[in-house]
Design an enzyme around this catalytic site. Structure first.
Site, PDB file in Angstrom:
ATOM      1  N   LYS A 194       0.877  -1.181   0.000  1.00 41.77           N
ATOM      2  CA  LYS A 194       0.000   0.000   0.000  1.00 41.77           C
ATOM      3  C   LYS A 194       0.910   1.225   0.000  1.00 41.77           C
ATOM      4  CE  LYS A 194      -1.985   3.050   1.743  1.00 41.77           C
ATOM      5  NZ  LYS A 194      -1.703   4.419   1.270  1.00 41.77           N
TER       6      LYS A 194
ATOM      7  N   GLU B 191       8.161   0.784  12.067  1.00 47.19           N
ATOM      8  CA  GLU B 191       9.318   1.690  12.027  1.00 47.19           C
ATOM      9  C   GLU B 191       8.757   3.101  11.964  1.00 47.19           C
ATOM     10  OE1 GLU B 191      11.720   0.194   8.808  1.00 47.19           O
ATOM     11  OE2 GLU B 191      12.247  -1.577   9.966  1.00 47.19           O
TER      12      GLU B 191
ATOM     13  N   CYS C  34      13.264  10.437   8.729  1.00 44.84           N
ATOM     14  CA  CYS C  34      12.912   9.949  10.073  1.00 44.84           C
ATOM     15  C   CYS C  34      14.118   9.931  10.999  1.00 44.84           C
ATOM     16  CB  CYS C  34      12.307   8.550   9.985  1.00 44.84           C
ATOM     17  SG  CYS C  34      13.403   7.353   9.203  1.00 44.84           S
TER      18      CYS C  34
ATOM     19  N   GLU D  69       8.029  15.344  16.871  1.00 46.80           N
ATOM     20  CA  GLU D  69       8.660  15.265  15.552  1.00 46.80           C
ATOM     21  C   GLU D  69       8.021  16.291  14.618  1.00 46.80           C
ATOM     22  OE1 GLU D  69       7.627  11.920  12.979  1.00 46.80           O
ATOM     23  OE2 GLU D  69       9.747  11.675  12.511  1.00 46.80           O
TER      24      GLU D  69
HETATM   25  P1  NAD Z   1       1.567   8.124   8.071  1.00 47.95           P
HETATM   26  O1  NAD Z   1       1.582   7.298   9.290  1.00 47.95           O
HETATM   27  O2  NAD Z   1       0.579   9.222   7.950  1.00 47.95           O
HETATM   28  O3  NAD Z   1       1.334   7.211   6.772  1.00 47.95           O
HETATM   29  C1  NAD Z   1       2.169   6.111   6.470  1.00 47.95           C
HETATM   30  C2  NAD Z   1       1.389   5.128   5.614  1.00 47.95           C
HETATM   31  O4  NAD Z   1       0.311   4.609   6.395  1.00 47.95           O
HETATM   32  C3  NAD Z   1       0.771   5.728   4.353  1.00 47.95           C
HETATM   33  O5  NAD Z   1       0.890   4.812   3.297  1.00 47.95           O
HETATM   34  C4  NAD Z   1      -0.689   5.888   4.740  1.00 47.95           C
HETATM   35  O6  NAD Z   1      -1.562   5.837   3.651  1.00 47.95           O
HETATM   36  C5  NAD Z   1      -0.891   4.673   5.643  1.00 47.95           C
HETATM   37  N1  NAD Z   1      -2.011   4.791   6.586  1.00 47.95           N
HETATM   38  C6  NAD Z   1      -2.492   5.901   7.179  1.00 47.95           C
HETATM   39  N2  NAD Z   1      -3.534   5.592   7.974  1.00 47.95           N
HETATM   40  C7  NAD Z   1      -3.709   4.251   7.899  1.00 47.95           C
HETATM   41  C8  NAD Z   1      -4.610   3.331   8.494  1.00 47.95           C
HETATM   42  N3  NAD Z   1      -5.563   3.732   9.343  1.00 47.95           N
HETATM   43  N4  NAD Z   1      -4.490   2.017   8.204  1.00 47.95           N
HETATM   44  C9  NAD Z   1      -3.534   1.580   7.357  1.00 47.95           C
HETATM   45  N5  NAD Z   1      -2.646   2.419   6.752  1.00 47.95           N
HETATM   46  C10 NAD Z   1      -2.731   3.734   7.011  1.00 47.95           C
HETATM   47  O7  NAD Z   1       3.049   8.662   7.898  1.00 47.95           O
HETATM   48  P2  NAD Z   1       3.595   9.651   6.799  1.00 47.95           P
HETATM   49  O8  NAD Z   1       3.154  11.031   7.092  1.00 47.95           O
HETATM   50  O9  NAD Z   1       3.318   9.072   5.448  1.00 47.95           O
HETATM   51  O10 NAD Z   1       5.179   9.509   7.039  1.00 47.95           O
HETATM   52  C11 NAD Z   1       5.895  10.269   7.938  1.00 47.95           C
HETATM   53  C12 NAD Z   1       6.215   9.469   9.174  1.00 47.95           C
HETATM   54  O11 NAD Z   1       6.926   8.277   8.818  1.00 47.95           O
HETATM   55  C13 NAD Z   1       7.140  10.224  10.111  1.00 47.95           C
HETATM   56  O12 NAD Z   1       6.704  10.030  11.431  1.00 47.95           O
HETATM   57  C14 NAD Z   1       8.484   9.548   9.889  1.00 47.95           C
HETATM   58  O13 NAD Z   1       9.388   9.666  10.960  1.00 47.95           O
HETATM   59  C15 NAD Z   1       8.065   8.145   9.668  1.00 47.95           C
HETATM   60  N6  NAD Z   1       9.123   7.374   9.008  1.00 47.95           N
HETATM   61  C16 NAD Z   1       9.778   6.416   9.723  1.00 47.95           C
HETATM   62  C17 NAD Z   1      10.813   5.696   9.128  1.00 47.95           C
HETATM   63  C18 NAD Z   1      11.568   4.634   9.884  1.00 47.95           C
HETATM   64  O14 NAD Z   1      12.257   3.838   9.254  1.00 47.95           O
HETATM   65  N7  NAD Z   1      11.479   4.582  11.208  1.00 47.95           N
HETATM   66  C19 NAD Z   1      11.163   5.956   7.800  1.00 47.95           C
HETATM   67  C20 NAD Z   1      10.483   6.946   7.114  1.00 47.95           C
HETATM   68  C21 NAD Z   1       9.450   7.655   7.722  1.00 47.95           C
END
Ligand code: NAD
Length: 486
Positions: free
Chosen positions: A181, A256, A289, A386
């Site tokens: 997804k 993650e 991140c 963050e």
């Molecule tokens: P997000 O949590 O809003 O979305 C991430 C993914 O989850 C997207 O594909 C989104 O469509 C999906 N999603 C959202 N709601 C959902 C639900 N209810 N059920 C299933 N899937 C759902 O995060 P974002 O804004 O896309 O990304 C930024 C975040 O990601 C930051 O907090 C960043 O630190 C983190 N991040 C972490 C790492 C790591 O390796 N630790 C790497 C990159 C980004």
């Protein structure tokens, strides 16, 4: 076959799902807008329960044959998949830049090659899982890594192609089939991934892509009854929602998540190298991140070091991420811009003073100036949450106990960076900081063989090397009594 194709950066891209080896369109579409210039890139199929069901069914049907190939049978296909990624590196880099605003040079030279390596590295590592046994007095224990089944892989927009391959690589190498997804703010390169996998001979149904909004397509996938693994990278808040779905079906989940990582500079450090590395935290507009966003400087070098960081940060040119001199591109979306700006405005209202930056850059709507808040109270929101933008905070410390306590003073524990020339001091401090990864005199070095993940609110579980296979496998012990066979 669907005919919903767009051309972005000269590359033809399907805007539809990829299910069972075929393109499938949804009547509902969502708009994909480029953060680089505000251009409308595509109207992408917005999946829901119907598409999630079809994709999980396709993955389930493809699973037995893919699992039966074993690591040796899968290796040549996955190697071809990795080669296919490299062969299209410049296209993938250009599309990713238009879709999420990341720097094209970084994509071309680091991110996309790394994505290819995510596929071939784990394909080769899987070979080492065969034949592992542990001798006991009465029995021989044959340890088997059985593929777990269907894995749902959910990724964020800041590095969608690379972060998705980081999951696809070990999941497929371990013999699972997957449903991806992609993030709705940058969905295009994951669509290209499906084309590349198919061209490489990945059988139909082994790799599926369901496009859509997280709360719809993502929600349908994580709540599907026939899913065996959920691997999620994204925000802590979303992980809490997905975790509830995983808990209801006792589906193993890896998470993650976000970070607010400390960056510690001791007085005995190589200050020039440390200052360059501090400035590098602004790369990709801080939408990283692992970024060390809380700068902690030993008091006695504070003024001298601040000048070095100021000089280094002056080279962090804000601009079009397609230009080679640009270091800081746009924020991904207007909603995210508002979020970042909101943090900055509240920090100012809380009494924090930006030493530089603090608002929209003249370059364009979604471009934010590299910003540094000095002498920030560690309890303020800007020190605790963050931001995911080009915003750093600055604190000073007098001794090691104080910096350890400052470093551990958030709910996150993803990473940390430390510069010191004293091995003992560096190892003492690093050992006391709660985080999945601590970099000493370096930053962002990530060998695929090492464990990666976060402590506290930064995550659950570890991936990388054997840890990935621990997650994507059902590990079984066949315990055989010695001398019991005829
Ligand atoms: P997000 O949590 O809003 O979305 C991430 C993914 O989850 C997207 O594909 C989104 O469509 C999906 N999603 C959202 N709601 C959902 C639900 N209810 N059920 C299933 N899937 C759902 O995060 P974002 O804004 O896309 O990304 C930024 C975040 O990601 C930051 O907090 C960043 O630190 C983190 N991040 C972490 C790492 C790591 O390796 N630790 C790497 C990159 C980004």
């Amino acid at each position: 076959m669907s005919t919903n194709i767009v051309k972005v950066a000269g590359v033809d891209i399907s805007t539809d799902h990829f299910i069972g080896g075929k393109r499938v369109a949804s009547a509902n579409r969502f708009a994909d807008i480029s953060p680089v210039d505000g251009s409308h890139l595509a109207d992408v199929s917005a999946g829901g329960k119907v598409e999630a069901n079809a994709a999980v069914e396709a993955a389930r049907n493809a699973f037995p044959a893919w699992a039966a190939l074993g690591p040796k049978g899968r290796l040549p296909i996955l190697k071809k998949f990795a080669e296919g990624i490299l062969a299209r590196a410049s296209e993938l880099a250009a599309v990713e830049t238009m879709d999420n605003g990341s720097l094209v040079a970084g994509n071309l030279h680091r991110v996309i090659p790394r994505a290819a390596h995510n596929i071939d590295f784990f394909a080769e590592w899987a070979l080492t899982l065969e034949g592992h046994s542990i001798d006991s007095p009465e029995v021989v224990n044959h340890i088997k890594y059985d593929p777990s089944g269907v894995a749902v892989l959910i990724t964020p927009w800041n590095a969608p192609f690379m972060l998705t391959t980081w999951k696809v690589g070990p999941a497929l190498a371990a013999g699972n089939t997957v449903v991806i997804k992609p993030p709705e703010w940058a969905p295009l390169t994951c669509s290209l991934m499906a084309d590349i996998a198919k061209a490489a001979g990945v059988p139909d149904g082994v790799l599926n892509v369901v496009q859509g909004i997280g709360e719809e397509a993502g929600d349908a996938l994580v709540n599907h009854h026939d899913v065996d693994r959920i691997s999620f990278t994204g925000s802590t808040d979303t992980a809490k929602i997905i975790g509830q779905a995983a808990a209801r079906s006792i589906t193993p989940m890896s998470a993650e998540l976000g970070g607010k990582s400390p960056f510690i500079i001791c007085a005995d450090a190589d200050l020039d190298a440390a200052a360059q590395t501090v400035a590098a935290q602004y790369m990709n507009a801080g939408q990283v991140c692992l970024a060390g966003t809380r700068i902690m400087v030993e008091k006695k070098i504070e003024e001298q070091f601040l000048e070095k960081v100021r000089d280094a940060s002056a080279h962090m040119v804000v601009g079009d991420p397609r230009e080679k001199d640009t270091r800081v591109g746009p924020l991904i979306h207007k909603d995210h811009f508002e979020r970042v700006a909101g943090f900055v405005e509240r920090a100012k209202a809380d009494g924090a003073v930006p030493l530089w930056g603090g608002g929209r850059s003249n370059f364009g709507d979604l471009y934010f100036e590299p910003t540094l808040f000095a002498d920030v109270n560690p309890s303020l929101e800007i020190s605790q949450r963050e931001v995911f933008g080009p915003v750093l905070t600055w604190q000073s410390f007098r001794n090691d106990d104080e910096v350890v306590s400052l470093a551990n003073n958030t709910k996150y524990g993803l990473a940390g960076t430390l510069f010191s020339r004293s091995e003992k001091r560096a190892m003492d401090i690093a050992s006391q900081v709660t985080a999945g990864t601590l970099w000493v005199n370096c930053f962002f070095v990530r060998d695929l063989a090492v464990p990666f993940g976060g402590a506290k609110d930064s995550g659950m579980g570890r991936e990388g090397g054997s840890w990935s296979f621990d997650f994507y496998s059902d590990i079984k012990n066949i315990s055989v009594r010695k001398g019991s066979f005829a």
